[in-house]
Design a protein around this motif. Sequence first.
Motif, short mmCIF file in Angstrom:
data_model
loop_
_atom_site.label_atom_id
_atom_site.label_comp_id
_atom_site.label_asym_id
_atom_site.label_seq_id
_atom_site.Cartn_x
_atom_site.Cartn_y
_atom_site.Cartn_z
N LEU B 212 0.82 -1.21 0.00
CA LEU B 212 0.00 0.00 0.00
C LEU B 212 0.85 1.26 0.00
O LEU B 212 0.60 2.20 -0.76
N ILE B 213 1.88 1.28 0.85
CA ILE B 213 2.74 2.47 0.91
C ILE B 213 3.45 2.64 -0.44
O ILE B 213 3.53 3.75 -0.97
N GLU B 214 3.91 1.53 -1.00
CA GLU B 214 4.61 1.62 -2.29
C GLU B 214 3.65 2.07 -3.40
O GLU B 214 4.06 2.80 -4.31
N SER B 215 2.41 1.65 -3.30
CA SER B 215 1.41 2.04 -4.30
C SER B 215 1.19 3.56 -4.27
O SER B 215 1.04 4.21 -5.31
N GLN B 239 4.85 1.95 9.68
CA GLN B 239 6.03 2.23 8.85
C GLN B 239 7.32 2.14 9.68
O GLN B 239 8.34 1.65 9.20
N ILE B 240 7.25 2.59 10.94
CA ILE B 240 8.43 2.52 11.82
C ILE B 240 8.80 1.04 12.01
O ILE B 240 9.97 0.66 11.90
N VAL B 241 7.78 0.22 12.29
CA VAL B 241 8.02 -1.21 12.51
C VAL B 241 8.59 -1.86 11.25
O VAL B 241 9.58 -2.59 11.30
N LEU B 242 7.99 -1.55 10.11
CA LEU B 242 8.43 -2.17 8.85
C LEU B 242 9.83 -1.71 8.47
O LEU B 242 10.63 -2.50 7.95
N ASN B 243 10.14 -0.43 8.75
CA ASN B 243 11.48 0.07 8.44
C ASN B 243 12.53 -0.74 9.19
O ASN B 243 13.59 -1.05 8.66
N ARG B 244 12.20 -1.09 10.44
CA ARG B 244 13.14 -1.88 11.25
C ARG B 244 13.16 -3.32 10.82
O ARG B 244 14.21 -3.92 10.62
N GLN B 247 14.18 -3.44 6.89
CA GLN B 247 15.15 -2.44 6.41
C GLN B 247 14.57 -1.60 5.27
O GLN B 247 15.14 -1.48 4.20
N LYS B 248 13.38 -1.06 5.54
CA LYS B 248 12.75 -0.17 4.56
C LYS B 248 13.07 1.27 4.95
O LYS B 248 13.47 1.54 6.08
N GLY B 249 12.82 2.20 4.05
CA GLY B 249 13.05 3.61 4.38
C GLY B 249 11.79 4.44 4.23
O GLY B 249 11.85 5.58 3.77
N PHE B 250 10.66 3.87 4.64
CA PHE B 250 9.38 4.59 4.46
C PHE B 250 9.29 5.83 5.34
O PHE B 250 9.58 5.78 6.53
N GLN B 251 8.83 6.93 4.76
CA GLN B 251 8.62 8.18 5.51
C GLN B 251 7.37 8.89 4.99
O GLN B 251 7.37 10.10 4.81
#
Lengths: 181, 291
Positions: B212-215, B239-244, B247-251
């Motif tokens: 969803l975020i990538e979309s 997003q914080i959880v997924l980044n950890r 190793q994503k860089g969602f903001q």
Amino acid sequence: MSGKLLGGAASERENLRVTSTVKQVEPRQAEISFDFREKLDATLEGFRHNYCYQCGACVADCPAARYAPEYNPRLILLQALLGFEEELIGENSIIWLCTNCYNCYERCPQDVRPVEIIIALKNLSVERGTNPEEITKISDSVLKVGSTTFITPLVDRRRKELGLPSLKEIPVEELREILED
Amino acid sequence: MKYTPFWGCMISIKYPQFEASVRKTVDKLGIELVDVEGFTCCPDPIYYQAKDKIEWLTIAGRNIAVAEEVGHDVITCCSGCTSTLSEANHILKENTELREKVNQRLKKVGREFKGTIRVRHIVTAIRDDIGIDKVAETVTRPLKGLRVGIHYGCHLLKPSAIMQVDDPDHPAILADLVRATGAEPVEHKLRLLCCGKACMSDDIPDRMVIDLIESIEAEKADCMGLICPTCFDEFDLGQIVLNRKYQKGFQLPVIYYFQLLGLAQGLEPKELGLHFHKIKAGRVTEKVAAA
């Protein structure tokens, strides 16, 4: 089970393969339980599963099925029709992967409302005590404090900072009283 | 127009900034919020309904009965509360057998479900009773150039036979409301995908949120716009959880509709509690300030 993805940039997502909490059951001879079928029929909305003619309209637009190919609402309905109690309401049942999105409710030409059948099955699983812990944890919180989340000093501080009125008392005793038979 | 707001647990306790944004924006639309004493958890449509649907109906029926005593229609600000209270209201109005069963239980505490009011998500009430043009009239600082990736969530729209809000396959309500703020609604590929919160798996909801975020990012949106605190939880803290975890860089900032409306009405980000979000809304506030 590995979270196999359908299509998309599979290589990029390769590192996202994590084991699901719902374990796949070993193949075994399934047992038909007529008691279970009668129980499901008597559960709120549960009887509607009898109208399922296995067309599969519920599958195509199911997000859980898209992300977990082993999850298939049509097969859940078939197992309900056959009375496969263990598969549906035993430990680690696949029913708990349902996202409650209601797409199947929209698509079903027979108005079976598959999500409602799954909710009825969840109720039967809770009755047996085979449900995931989160269900007990959150419903216990509702019964104990009247809400799904706890009020902490931080909540009060934030509300004050935003100029909001303080939280009203939750009449949790009254909530418990209406549930007693 | 008077309504009784049902804030619910997620908004009043976990995300009070959403309650603040509603309270600070809707008076300009001619809405008077009449708060009522005596509500409990709606109760939630996932966990409690899974526990026992009759109990779920009983608790929901009691909350509606509490509101009926005051007499105004209920507006919900959370899609979970909407799901529970709108569906329970529908069932208890239609099914006399269940209504009697629930009322038997409510009688013990001197209450009764009568079926005299409506329960709708606040965005539905605004569209139908106030009008989207009226929303646009309250805008003093149009959010020009702000691209908002719409996330509908499931329970505003479905089951459509009960909710009667919009075509669940081609909804327009949120895009229309976003457009009224002067911002540009961005309808990305997965705008109708579920946030995955109810799915009890370690990885499936993660993969849904990542997609969803990538979309939304693929459409170069400045933020995500939504109307449900549970979806918000999945995307903001998510997003914080997924980044950890991966190793994503969602903001991607995630903004509740009434925070957007508040900015468009000239309110400051702090008044709307944007600083409480895990993903900082700098991208959004800078663009708003520059507009």
